[in-house]
Design an enzyme around this catalytic site. Sequence first.
Site, mmCIF file in Angstrom:
data_model
loop_
_atom_site.group_PDB
_atom_site.id
_atom_site.type_symbol
_atom_site.label_atom_id
_atom_site.label_comp_id
_atom_site.label_asym_id
_atom_site.label_seq_id
_atom_site.Cartn_x
_atom_site.Cartn_y
_atom_site.Cartn_z
ATOM 1 N N HIS A 35 0.869 -1.186 0.000
ATOM 2 C CA HIS A 35 0.000 0.000 0.000
ATOM 3 C C HIS A 35 0.898 1.226 0.000
ATOM 4 O O HIS A 35 1.306 1.733 1.057
ATOM 5 C CB HIS A 35 -0.927 -0.035 1.223
ATOM 6 C CG HIS A 35 -1.946 1.052 1.244
ATOM 7 N ND1 HIS A 35 -3.191 0.894 1.808
ATOM 8 C CD2 HIS A 35 -1.931 2.329 0.760
ATOM 9 C CE1 HIS A 35 -3.893 2.010 1.684
ATOM 10 N NE2 HIS A 35 -3.132 2.900 1.054
ATOM 11 N N HIS A 47 1.440 4.798 -2.409
ATOM 12 C CA HIS A 47 1.115 5.662 -3.553
ATOM 13 C C HIS A 47 2.424 6.300 -4.010
ATOM 14 O O HIS A 47 3.045 7.035 -3.224
ATOM 15 C CB HIS A 47 0.130 6.742 -3.128
ATOM 16 C CG HIS A 47 -1.164 6.193 -2.583
ATOM 17 N ND1 HIS A 47 -2.294 6.032 -3.353
ATOM 18 C CD2 HIS A 47 -1.489 5.738 -1.336
ATOM 19 C CE1 HIS A 47 -3.268 5.520 -2.609
ATOM 20 N NE2 HIS A 47 -2.806 5.322 -1.378
ATOM 21 N N HIS A 94 -9.361 0.835 -1.686
ATOM 22 C CA HIS A 94 -9.394 1.447 -0.364
ATOM 23 C C HIS A 94 -10.834 1.346 0.143
ATOM 24 O O HIS A 94 -11.775 1.690 -0.587
ATOM 25 C CB HIS A 94 -9.037 2.930 -0.434
ATOM 26 C CG HIS A 94 -7.583 3.240 -0.634
ATOM 27 N ND1 HIS A 94 -6.823 2.690 -1.625
ATOM 28 C CD2 HIS A 94 -6.759 4.072 0.062
ATOM 29 C CE1 HIS A 94 -5.591 3.173 -1.540
ATOM 30 N NE2 HIS A 94 -5.524 4.018 -0.525
ATOM 31 N N GLU A 150 -11.324 3.321 5.469
ATOM 32 C CA GLU A 150 -10.308 4.244 6.020
ATOM 33 C C GLU A 150 -11.084 5.327 6.779
ATOM 34 O O GLU A 150 -10.998 5.413 7.999
ATOM 35 C CB GLU A 150 -9.469 4.857 4.884
ATOM 36 C CG GLU A 150 -8.419 5.860 5.374
ATOM 37 C CD GLU A 150 -7.689 6.571 4.226
ATOM 38 O OE1 GLU A 150 -8.195 6.586 3.092
ATOM 39 O OE2 GLU A 150 -6.606 7.142 4.499
ATOM 40 N N ASP A 190 1.728 4.018 2.904
ATOM 41 C CA ASP A 190 0.711 4.864 2.258
ATOM 42 C C ASP A 190 1.368 5.994 1.454
ATOM 43 O O ASP A 190 1.557 5.854 0.240
ATOM 44 C CB ASP A 190 -0.290 5.404 3.305
ATOM 45 C CG ASP A 190 -1.667 5.699 2.722
ATOM 46 O OD1 ASP A 190 -1.895 5.415 1.528
ATOM 47 O OD2 ASP A 190 -2.528 6.211 3.464
ATOM 48 N N ASP A 191 1.680 7.104 2.122
ATOM 49 C CA ASP A 191 2.294 8.276 1.482
ATOM 50 C C ASP A 191 3.468 8.723 2.361
ATOM 51 O O ASP A 191 3.348 9.715 3.108
ATOM 52 C CB ASP A 191 1.261 9.407 1.357
ATOM 53 C CG ASP A 191 0.049 8.972 0.541
ATOM 54 O OD1 ASP A 191 0.159 8.910 -0.696
ATOM 55 O OD2 ASP A 191 -1.003 8.673 1.146
HETATM 56 N N1 ADE Z 1 -4.418 8.739 -2.007
HETATM 57 C C1 ADE Z 1 -3.223 8.850 -1.432
HETATM 58 N N2 ADE Z 1 -3.290 8.490 -0.143
HETATM 59 C C2 ADE Z 1 -4.567 8.141 0.109
HETATM 60 C C3 ADE Z 1 -5.266 7.677 1.234
HETATM 61 N N3 ADE Z 1 -4.673 7.504 2.418
HETATM 62 N N4 ADE Z 1 -6.587 7.431 1.117
HETATM 63 C C4 ADE Z 1 -7.198 7.620 -0.046
HETATM 64 N N5 ADE Z 1 -6.593 8.054 -1.132
HETATM 65 C C5 ADE Z 1 -5.280 8.316 -1.070
HETATM 66 ZN ZN ZN Z 2 -3.730 4.741 0.371
#
Ligand code: ADE
Ligand code: ZN
Length: 333
Positions: A9, A11, A189, A192, A270-271
């Site tokens: 996971h 991005h 997703h 969340e 994630d990011d």
């Molecule tokens: N795009 C990038 N990070 C995300 C996240 N945590 N939830 C949904 N879309 C995303």
């Molecule tokens: Zn994500």
Amino acid sequence: MPLPKAELHLHIEGTLEPELAFALAARNGVTLPYADADALRRAYLFEDLQSFLDLYYGLMAVLRTEDDFAALAEAYLERAAGQGVRHAEIFFDPQAHTARGVAIGTVVEGLSRALDHAEERHGVSTRLIMCFLRDEPAESAMATLEAAKPYLHRITAVGLDSAEAGHPPSKFREVYEAAAALGLRKVAHAGEEGPPAYIREALDLLGVERVDHGLRCMEDAELVERLVRERIPLTLCPLSNVRLRAVDTLEDHPLARMMDAGLLCTVNSDDPAYFGGYVGDTFHAVHEALALDDERLRELARNSFEASFLDDDEERRARLIAEVEAYEFEKPE
Ligand code: ADE
Ligand code: ZN
């Protein structure tokens, strides 16, 4: 040597570090509304998912050429490899780029330039997962799938991301059917910020094999039971959940309870450029905050390979799991 792990996971646009953003902005003649990388980093105080997404999509303005996407992916792979990542399944958001006039081919060819030599250069095998933006119309997702046809040999799966509330998986049923007919695998997703019902929809209406996040399943005991029974992997992102206020603090994160419940949990970043750490940092943080012992960390690493789309290379999966089993954690002094 760090614990070997897969990242499922991630991005790629979320690996854009402020320093690289400023370097790309200078090279592409883009003016950013921040004085410098430190000022940009100071702006990373998010209230929720939407407040993050607003900044995140804005910063993507610096990504314009194949070289930019190659540089982005190369920087991620190098950092990830340094934290023990041996396999990465990488999300990208074509619509966030095509909306700015950057062709999907520029994105896929640029990323592929780095991914194609990742195993040889960094020891990291890779797959690409093309995500649809759920806050855009389903027609736009369908057009994106169509535009991706020349690149399907480089894409393993489709995913669904962006603002979750008010955009249930049901909106994308036909798109997912079309993707499956093209031989693509499916993740989304769900849970969340959205309710447990969205997780059910992702499973029942989209037929996903993994749920990204899935955090809010814990509000629905029957759903937990089903996820356990069907061994549906969840790609959890604890540092993201703290930064986007899905949980108050890392100590409050349900990861340990989820593992105790028998859920097939994986831990991911994630990011990472925005949420304070790459996946190795995340393992370290949950180890400290949730008192997960070495065997729990080993379980998370094993799960990451089991949940991966390495079905076309079972030999590699088995080898990596064997490395996890044999891994010797450093003894505390
Ligand atoms: N795009 C990038 N990070 C995300 C996240 N945590 N939830 C949904 N879309 C995303
Ligand atoms: Zn994500």
